[in-house]
Design a protein around this motif. Structure first.
Motif, PDB file in Angstrom:
ATOM      1  N   VAL A 184      13.145  -4.562  27.953  1.00 49.57           N
ATOM      2  CA  VAL A 184      12.391  -4.401  26.694  1.00 49.57           C
ATOM      3  C   VAL A 184      12.668  -5.001  25.401  1.00 49.57           C
ATOM      4  N   SER A 185      14.059  -5.052  25.270  1.00 49.78           N
ATOM      5  CA  SER A 185      14.700  -5.280  23.999  1.00 49.78           C
ATOM      6  C   SER A 185      14.897  -6.934  23.931  1.00 49.78           C
ATOM      7  N   THR A 239      16.093  -2.902  17.796  1.00 54.00           N
ATOM      8  CA  THR A 239      16.246  -1.275  17.731  1.00 54.00           C
ATOM      9  C   THR A 239      15.969  -0.509  18.910  1.00 54.00           C
ATOM     10  N   VAL A 240      15.542  -1.322  19.933  1.00 57.06           N
ATOM     11  CA  VAL A 240      15.215  -0.523  21.214  1.00 57.06           C
ATOM     12  C   VAL A 240      16.505   0.238  21.746  1.00 57.06           C
ATOM     13  N   ARG A 241      16.457   1.425  22.138  1.00 61.27           N
ATOM     14  CA  ARG A 241      17.436   2.286  22.535  1.00 61.27           C
ATOM     15  C   ARG A 241      17.936   2.018  23.777  1.00 61.27           C
ATOM     16  N   VAL A 242      19.094   1.397  23.990  1.00 60.51           N
ATOM     17  CA  VAL A 242      19.483   1.078  25.210  1.00 60.51           C
ATOM     18  C   VAL A 242      20.901   1.976  25.543  1.00 60.51           C
ATOM     19  N   THR A 243      21.092   2.796  26.414  1.00 62.11           N
ATOM     20  CA  THR A 243      22.232   3.656  26.466  1.00 62.11           C
ATOM     21  C   THR A 243      22.753   3.876  27.941  1.00 62.11           C
ATOM     22  N   ARG A 275       2.311  -6.448  23.924  1.00 64.05           N
ATOM     23  CA  ARG A 275       2.768  -5.247  23.588  1.00 64.05           C
ATOM     24  C   ARG A 275       4.134  -4.970  24.940  1.00 64.05           C
ATOM     25  N   PHE A 276       5.007  -4.155  24.681  1.00 61.58           N
ATOM     26  CA  PHE A 276       5.951  -3.722  25.866  1.00 61.58           C
ATOM     27  C   PHE A 276       6.130  -2.242  25.465  1.00 61.58           C
ATOM     28  N   ILE A 277       5.892  -1.498  26.709  1.00 67.50           N
ATOM     29  CA  ILE A 277       6.012  -0.045  26.483  1.00 67.50           C
ATOM     30  C   ILE A 277       7.416   0.441  27.358  1.00 67.50           C
ATOM     31  N   ASP A 278       8.307   0.986  26.664  1.00 64.82           N
ATOM     32  CA  ASP A 278       9.306   1.231  27.108  1.00 64.82           C
ATOM     33  C   ASP A 278       9.162   2.680  27.865  1.00 64.82           C
ATOM     34  N   THR A 279       9.465   3.295  29.030  1.00 60.97           N
ATOM     35  CA  THR A 279       9.066   4.257  29.569  1.00 60.97           C
ATOM     36  C   THR A 279      10.445   5.082  30.039  1.00 60.97           C
ATOM     37  N   PRO A 280      10.196   6.469  30.377  1.00 63.76           N
ATOM     38  CA  PRO A 280      11.317   7.231  30.750  1.00 63.76           C
ATOM     39  C   PRO A 280      12.096   7.024  32.034  1.00 63.76           C
ATOM     40  N   GLY A 281      11.447   6.386  33.113  1.00 63.59           N
ATOM     41  CA  GLY A 281      11.896   5.919  34.195  1.00 63.59           C
ATOM     42  C   GLY A 281      11.387   7.155  35.276  1.00 63.59           C
ATOM     43  N   PHE A 282      11.109   7.004  36.604  1.00 66.20           N
ATOM     44  CA  PHE A 282      10.438   7.881  37.644  1.00 66.20           C
ATOM     45  C   PHE A 282      11.534   9.266  37.820  1.00 66.20           C
ATOM     46  N   GLN A 283      10.758  10.313  37.846  1.00 70.08           N
ATOM     47  CA  GLN A 283      11.658  11.579  37.840  1.00 70.08           C
ATOM     48  C   GLN A 283      11.652  12.191  39.196  1.00 70.08           C
ATOM     49  N   ASN A 284      10.250  12.090  40.012  1.00 65.36           N
ATOM     50  CA  ASN A 284      10.091  12.746  41.118  1.00 65.36           C
ATOM     51  C   ASN A 284       9.293  11.559  42.001  1.00 65.36           C
ATOM     52  N   PRO A 285       9.840  10.329  42.436  1.00 63.94           N
ATOM     53  CA  PRO A 285       8.869   9.267  42.961  1.00 63.94           C
ATOM     54  C   PRO A 285       8.431   9.743  44.268  1.00 63.94           C
ATOM     55  N   LYS A 286       9.398  10.517  45.139  1.00 60.09           N
ATOM     56  CA  LYS A 286       8.844  10.882  46.434  1.00 60.09           C
ATOM     57  C   LYS A 286       7.754  11.739  46.618  1.00 60.09           C
ATOM     58  N   ARG A 287       7.639  12.990  45.807  1.00 57.95           N
ATOM     59  CA  ARG A 287       6.531  13.876  45.563  1.00 57.95           C
ATOM     60  C   ARG A 287       5.660  13.104  45.173  1.00 57.95           C
ATOM     61  N   THR A 288       5.598  12.427  43.993  1.00 56.48           N
ATOM     62  CA  THR A 288       4.532  11.330  43.378  1.00 56.48           C
ATOM     63  C   THR A 288       3.852  10.778  44.493  1.00 56.48           C
ATOM     64  N   LEU A 289       4.650   9.865  45.360  1.00 55.22           N
ATOM     65  CA  LEU A 289       3.910   9.338  46.519  1.00 55.22           C
ATOM     66  C   LEU A 289       3.314  10.033  47.468  1.00 55.22           C
ATOM     67  N   LYS A 290       3.871  11.229  47.534  1.00 52.72           N
ATOM     68  CA  LYS A 290       3.120  12.047  48.782  1.00 52.72           C
ATOM     69  C   LYS A 290       1.734  12.457  48.138  1.00 52.72           C
ATOM     70  N   TRP A 291       1.589  13.054  46.904  1.00 52.98           N
ATOM     71  CA  TRP A 291       0.354  13.311  46.236  1.00 52.98           C
ATOM     72  C   TRP A 291      -0.540  12.114  46.390  1.00 52.98           C
ATOM     73  N   ASN A 341      20.519 -17.704  22.310  1.00 52.96           N
ATOM     74  CA  ASN A 341      20.862 -17.260  23.549  1.00 52.96           C
ATOM     75  C   ASN A 341      21.430 -15.738  23.588  1.00 52.96           C
ATOM     76  N   TRP A 342      21.395 -15.304  22.742  1.00 53.36           N
ATOM     77  CA  TRP A 342      22.156 -14.001  22.495  1.00 53.36           C
ATOM     78  C   TRP A 342      21.165 -12.786  22.902  1.00 53.36           C
ATOM     79  N   ALA A 343      20.998 -12.376  24.033  1.00 53.79           N
ATOM     80  CA  ALA A 343      19.995 -11.516  24.347  1.00 53.79           C
ATOM     81  C   ALA A 343      19.897 -10.241  23.220  1.00 53.79           C
ATOM     82  N   HIS A 344      18.757  -9.932  23.141  1.00 52.95           N
ATOM     83  CA  HIS A 344      18.855  -8.787  22.109  1.00 52.95           C
ATOM     84  C   HIS A 344      18.894  -7.443  22.741  1.00 52.95           C
ATOM     85  N   GLY A 345      18.556  -7.308  24.292  1.00 51.99           N
ATOM     86  CA  GLY A 345      19.040  -6.067  25.006  1.00 51.99           C
ATOM     87  C   GLY A 345      20.777  -5.986  24.901  1.00 51.99           C
TER      88      GLY A 345
END
Ligand SMILES: Nc1nc2c(ncn2[C@@H]2O[C@H](COP(=O)(O)OP(=O)(O)O)[C@@H](O)[C@H]2O)c(=O)[nH]1
Ligand SMILES: [Mg+2]
Length: 480
Positions: free
Chosen positions: A22-23, A30-34, A57-73, A399-403
């Motif tokens: 995203v950055s 200012t995007v938080r990369v940690t 617009r680019f939206i930064d998200t938290p990332g999957f928490q429970n992908p297997k159960r989400t898929l099952k549902w 060529n200095w990537a912001h990320g």
């Protein structure tokens, strides 16, 4: 894309480089990369604003928490496919086990396209397959981005073959090393993920390119200003009979060098700002010649005193041949401020009647004593060194990537061989433009100054555009 502005959610597993992507894409440091997974708890939108208008617009998200159960549902869902995401969000809204999955799927339910990021330097796992399948079942336009955090490439083909089953487009994109050209390529690629998005993304690409041209135009102006100021720079000081000539000479040389160094630094800082590097003060690559002072011996050996350039300068500059050779000789014998010593030292001798490189002369008498002037530097090589350093700086900044949040200890070997400066390869046409600018700057003919500057501006814009689309690294001093 509710208001006609393309919107992409960057999704994937925690700690794979989503925020870094995203950055880099949004040119926003200012995007938080940690390095710690799970730090992003809510989505954050990073718009790209050009001429006061949001274009994407680019939206930064938290990332999957429970992908297997989400898929099952999702697989078990029997309702209207158009409502699959809203039904999922409604069902899991209050369930802490699915908190991040809900945050991540919300923007997609709202109409955002998907950019799925994985670290391609690790093997594919089952949980990744579950994530990919969830995204496929959303039916939204989606691209997979392989962001390799390590140099390992053994798994890339497996990733690609899995991606082919689940995504409309695939792209290898390194958030830490992506250049301007690679960012544009990624956008070009996004265009094909869905026909309906094509025209809007085409507009985004044009806006990016126009904006880039504008920044190049401003960079060219800044470089012209830098040259104009530095090439005509001089300082005047009073001295009395009690001032020792040697200490005055040394003091003035230092003062002169540091004034020009500051002018240069200021110009570089402005260029850096144009390319939106505001927060992190990264060091330059460890082998960059820009780590050397403008007047250090190394700089001038590296950028100023190549045999090819000496010959070329001799050919073009006519009467300056002797001057360039003097510099070569002086550059090798002086210690601190080697090159300035070379450029001005001989000029100091002009006090005694000689006339060679630079003017250091008595310009008048006042009550306290005499006035002495140092500068301007009379050697076109100085213009080429300033140009080279500005262009190397530009190449580095764009060529200095912001990320990126740190520099790897080693240069990456895959970027091809590095070049010293650029100007020594310039043809006659470019050199003549520089020569005309150099001569005009030192004269009093204003129309001539204006037209020389215009020619240099146009030529520089051409050069900057070439650098933007090139993979070459510049200004890297050979390792011992
Ligand atoms: N070497 C390298 N490190 C990266 C790259 N992308 C991300 N990282 C690092 O990986 C860690 C996680 O990155 P981040 O973008 O915060 O991941 P997120 O959790 O998916 O948003 C950070 O320490 C980044 O600096 C990359 O392309 N190369
Ligand atoms: Mg993140």
């Amino acid at each position: 894309m509710s208001d006609g502005i393309p919107e992409f959610a960057i999704v994937g597993h925690p700690n794979e480089g989503k925020s870094a992507v995203v950055s880099t894409l949004a040119e926003d440091d200012t995007v938080r990369v940690t390095p710690y997974p799970g730090e992003t708890l809510v989505c954050q939108t990073f718009p790209v604003v050009i001429d006061g208008k949001e274009v994407i617009r680019f939206i930064d998200t938290p990332g999957f928490q429970n992908p297997k159960r989400t898929l099952k549902w999702i697989k078990g869902y029997r309702g209207d496919p158009a409502h699959i995401l809203s039904a999922y969000l409604e069902t899991h809204a209050k369930d802490p086990d699915f908190r991040d999955d809900c945050r991540l799927l919300e923007p997609i339910a709202g109409g955002a396209g998907i950019i799925y990021v994985v670290d391609g330097s690790r093997p594919v796992r089952n949980v990744d397959l579950a994530e990919m399948e969830v995204l496929r079942l959303t039916g939204r336009p989606r691209m997979a981005v392989i962001n390799c955090k390590e140099d390992e490439t053994a798994y890339i083909e497996t990733w690609k073959s899995e991606f082919r089953k689940h995504f409309n487009a695939i792209r290898v994109f390194n958030a830490n090393q992506a250049t301007y050209a690679e960012r544009i390529e990624l956008l070009e690629n996004l265009k094909v993920i869905d026909q309906d998005w094509g025209p809007a993304l085409e507009r985004v690409i044009s806006a990016f390119k126009e904006d880039w041209q504008q920044r190049n135009g401003m960079s060219a102006q800044l470089i012209c200003d830098l040259l104009e100021t530095s090439l005509s720079y001089s300082i005047t000081r009073s001295f009395t009979e009690t001032t020792s000539e040697k200490s005055l000479k040394e003091r003035l040389q230092k003062e002169y060098a540091s004034a020009i160094e500051q002018i240069e630094e200021k110009a570089h800082r402005k260029i850096r700002k144009l390319f939106k590097h505001n927060i992190f003060n990264y060091s330059l690559p460890i082998h960059s010649v820009l780590n050397e002072n403008l007047f250090s011996r190394k700089t001038w050996q590296f950028l100023g005193l190549t045999p090819v350039q000496l010959i070329a300068a001799a050919g073009m500059a006519g009467g300056a041949v002797g001057a360039v050779l003097d510099l070569a000789a002086a550059g090798l014998t002086f210690g601190i401020f080697t090159s300035l010593g070379g450029l001005l030292g001989a000029g100091w001798a002009a006090l005694g009647g000689g006339k060679r490189l630079a003017r250091m002369k008595v310009v008048g008498l006042n009550l306290g004593g005499e006035q002495i002037q140092i500068g301007p530097i009379e050697n076109i090589q100085f213009a080429y060194v300033l140009l080279d350093r500005a262009l190397i700086f530009y190449a580095h900044v764009i060529n200095w990537a912001h990320g990126r949040r740190d520099y790897p200890a080693q240069e990456h070997p895959d970027k091809g061989p590095a070049k010293a400066g650029l100007t020594f390869e310039w043809d006659d046409r470019k050199r003549k433009i520089c020569q005309a600018f150099y001569t005009a700057t030192r004269g009093r003919d204003d129309p001539r100054k204006t037209s020389a500057r215009k020619a240099l501006m146009e030529m520089l814009q051409e050069v900057l555009l070439d650098i933007s689309s090139s993979e070459t690294r510049y200004g890297v001093v050979a390792q011992k």
